[in-house]
Scaffold this active site. Structure first.
Site, PDB file in Angstrom:
ATOM      1  CB  SER A   1      -0.902   0.018   1.240  1.00 46.45           C
ATOM      2  OG  SER A   1      -1.772   1.123   1.221  1.00 46.45           O
TER       3      SER A   1
ATOM      4  NE  ARG B   1      -3.318  -7.568  -3.079  1.00 41.19           N
ATOM      5  CZ  ARG B   1      -4.516  -8.040  -3.404  1.00 41.19           C
ATOM      6  NH1 ARG B   1      -4.995  -7.875  -4.621  1.00 41.19           N
ATOM      7  NH2 ARG B   1      -5.242  -8.680  -2.521  1.00 41.19           N
TER       8      ARG B   1
ATOM      9  CB  THR C   1      -4.557   1.655   6.162  1.00 48.45           C
ATOM     10  OG1 THR C   1      -3.761   1.382   4.998  1.00 48.45           O
ATOM     11  CG2 THR C   1      -4.055   0.793   7.306  1.00 48.45           C
TER      12      THR C   1
ATOM     13  CB  CYS D   1       0.193  -9.731 -16.227  1.00 44.57           C
ATOM     14  SG  CYS D   1       1.210 -10.559 -14.970  1.00 44.57           S
TER      15      CYS D   1
ATOM     16  CB  CYS E   1      -5.058 -11.980 -14.632  1.00 43.54           C
ATOM     17  SG  CYS E   1      -4.788 -12.944 -13.124  1.00 43.54           S
TER      18      CYS E   1
END
Length: 549
Positions: free
Chosen positions: A54, A303, A339, A495, A524
């Site tokens: 993050s 991510r 968060t 990707c 994906c």
């Protein structure tokens, strides 16, 4: 087969901020009331924090609620924000800083901290264990378990030591069942089991489709004369033009370290776009490069981010448990922060579960009372006030969307009497390759920009190679016959780890999956235009091993 099992009051899947906050709050209630509650947390990473990535700028009010003594007990909040800038990148060399008066107030960071969320999770895990929580890292929750009435009974820990052919190896160890009165799913964005729960119990009925971005992050060690501890820089505009949207960030942490990253909305249309290469271009802009030149790249990762907000937030309770944090989609995109909201959702979950357990509510029941607790929390209010932020950017673009959000946040306090919605799923936005120009990306220079394989190396990714592929195709013909023909098979580009390739074999194109490269970003599973790829958990402890992300 009959398996061994363990029983707990509560099993939590995922040792991220949401799951650990839930575990800590449960045990605090247990301690304060004298009512014993057994709690287990299962984490697929090799250690707590290994799979967490993050930005991050952290809003500490939730930590004040959970552990009021955090300042005195070693919490890794080391760098308070000292300076806050937002720039519009007009081209590959030009930029303009926006005056604070024109910035949506949700993006002001006074009182916040630049942190590693992975290190925060490690600290929370320590506090949880002190309170009596059992944490099992290196074990992947692979399947849902159900009671005869259809309610969730718990989870199955995946088998270890299974070969790619599906047969047990010499190292085979059967998975164990974890049974619970209630199971909490806190897997992070696009959780493998959370996705199944949402579909099974129709938790997203009446909601707009969930929306996502892919976030890239690198940590650099920079010369001392370029380091400004506590400085926060956010950017919009270049290189995300011609239908792509998102924004960049650059945070100055402690120890001469600078975090640089780019978030790209996964509703982009051009199938030739490569998010990884857009990030590499981003770092060459003079505004960003001035801080990185002469430095050393230490870490890389990527991510997916759940960013649909309140409009796309599913019902978070179901028979036998709750789904929380980014698994549900509690990120506040107007603040570019998830968060503190994930942790608050975990605390609300804990209070709901403790109330049910102490009242002797029969296991497997739907915890509908969670919704009322959520609706009366600051979390619901915060997400309501930011509900238009993402849809405005999607509908109107960076400039006009930013202007709308400035008015909504600064004039109306997020209570503008209009609710914007984005009803088209991200994967369905993909256009045909023939309708969009190819993008020629510059070759990496090895100083500011790099290739995928050297980047994946810095993520410390490892998978046992002789294991079943955890990237499942519903139809093996689709990548070549449909995606290659229509979209030039965009998996080769979306990707961020070089997992997917088209190679030539006997004069014919062949789709290859290099699953050992996978950094568990889930892009994906989200962006495939045919929705043909399903990400499932690989063998426990596989994947990236992020040290400070």
């Amino acid at each position: 087969m009959e398996r061994e099992f363990m029983e707990f009051d509560v099993v939590i899947v995922g040792a991220g901020p949401a799951g650990l906050a839930a575990a800590c709050r449960l045990m605090q209630i247990s301690r304060d009331t004298g009512k014993e509650i057994t709690v287990c947390v299962v984490e697929k990473g090799s250690e707590v924090g290994a799979h967490i990535l993050s930005g991050a700028v952290f809003e500490p009010k939730v930590l004040d609620e959970l552990f009021s003594d955090w300042r005195d007990t070693g919490a890794p909040l080391l760098t308070p924000v000292t300076e806050d800038e937002i720039h519009l990148l007009k081209s590959d060399s030009a930029s303009r800083q926006l005056p604070n008066a024109l910035v949506p107030k949700t993006m002001h960071n006074h009182g916040n901290y630049i942190i590693s969320v992975g290190n925060l999770a490690r600290w929370l895990a320590g506090r949880a264990e002190e309170l009596g929580v059992e944490i099992f890292p290196g074990f992947a929750a692979s399947e849902l378990l159900f009671h005869e009435d259809g309610s969730v009974k718990g989870i199955l820990i995946g088998d270890m030591g299974v070969g790619a052919d599906g047969k047990p190896k010499d190292s085979y160890m059967p998975g164990m069942e974890l049974h619970a009165k209630y199971t909490v799913f806190a897997e992070g964005c696009r959780g493998h089991l959370g996705k199944q729960l949402i579909a099974k119990y129709h938790l997203d009925n009446g909601k707009t489709p969930q929306h996502y971005g892919i976030g890239f992050k690198e940590i650099w060690k920079v010369p001392a004369d370029k380091h400004q501890p506590g400085k926060v820089v956010h950017t919009g505009g270049w290189p995300l033009t011609q239908g792509a949207s998102g924004g960049g960030f650059l945070y100055h942490m402690e120890d001469n370290q600078v975090v640089v990253g780019l978030i790209i909305d996964l509703n982009y249309q051009n199938p030739h776009l490569s998010p990884f290469d857009e990030f590499q271009r981003y770092k060459t802009h003079p505004l960003v490069a001035q801080y990185l030149e002469g430095g050393e790249r230490l870490c890389y990762g990527a991510r997916a981010i759940t960013k649909g907000g309140l409009n796309a937030l599913p019902k978070m309770s179901f028979p036998g448990g709750l789904i929380i944090g980014c698994d549900a989609g509690t990120l506040n995109f107007a603040k570019i922060k998830g968060t503190h909201t994930a942790m608050k959702s975990g605390m609300l979950a804990a209070e709901t579960l403790a109330e049910a357990l102490m009242a002797g509510v029969t296991e497997g029941k739907d915890l509908d009372c969670f919704q009322e607790r959520f609706d009366h929390s600051w979390l619901a209010d915060e997400l309501y006030r930011s509900r238009n932020f993402g849809p405005a950017m999607h509908k109107f673009g960076t400039l006009l969307g930013g202007a709308f959000n400035y008015i909504d946040q600064n004039w109306f306090g997020g209570r503008c009497p209009i609710t914007l919605r984005d009803e088209k799923p991200d994967y369905a936005q993909m256009g045909l390759a023939s309708d969009y120009p190819k993008i020629e990306y510059p070759k990496p220079d090895g100083k500011l920009s790099f290739d995928k394989l050297s980047s994946v190396y810095l993520s410390n990714t490892f998978h046992e190679e002789d294991q079943p592929c955890h990237l499942r195709l519903k139809d093996e013909r689709i990548p070549v016959e449909v995606n290659l023909a229509r979209y030039d098979e965009p998996a080769q580009r979306y990707c961020p780890a070089g997992v997917y390739e088209i190679v030539e074999e006997a004069g014919q194109p062949k789709f290859v999956i290099n699953s050992q490269n996978c950094i568990h970003c889930k892009t994906c599973d989200i962006k495939d235009p045919s929705q043909n790829i399903t990400w499932v958990t690989p063998e426990g402890s596989g994947g990236p091993n992020y040290p400070n992300m």
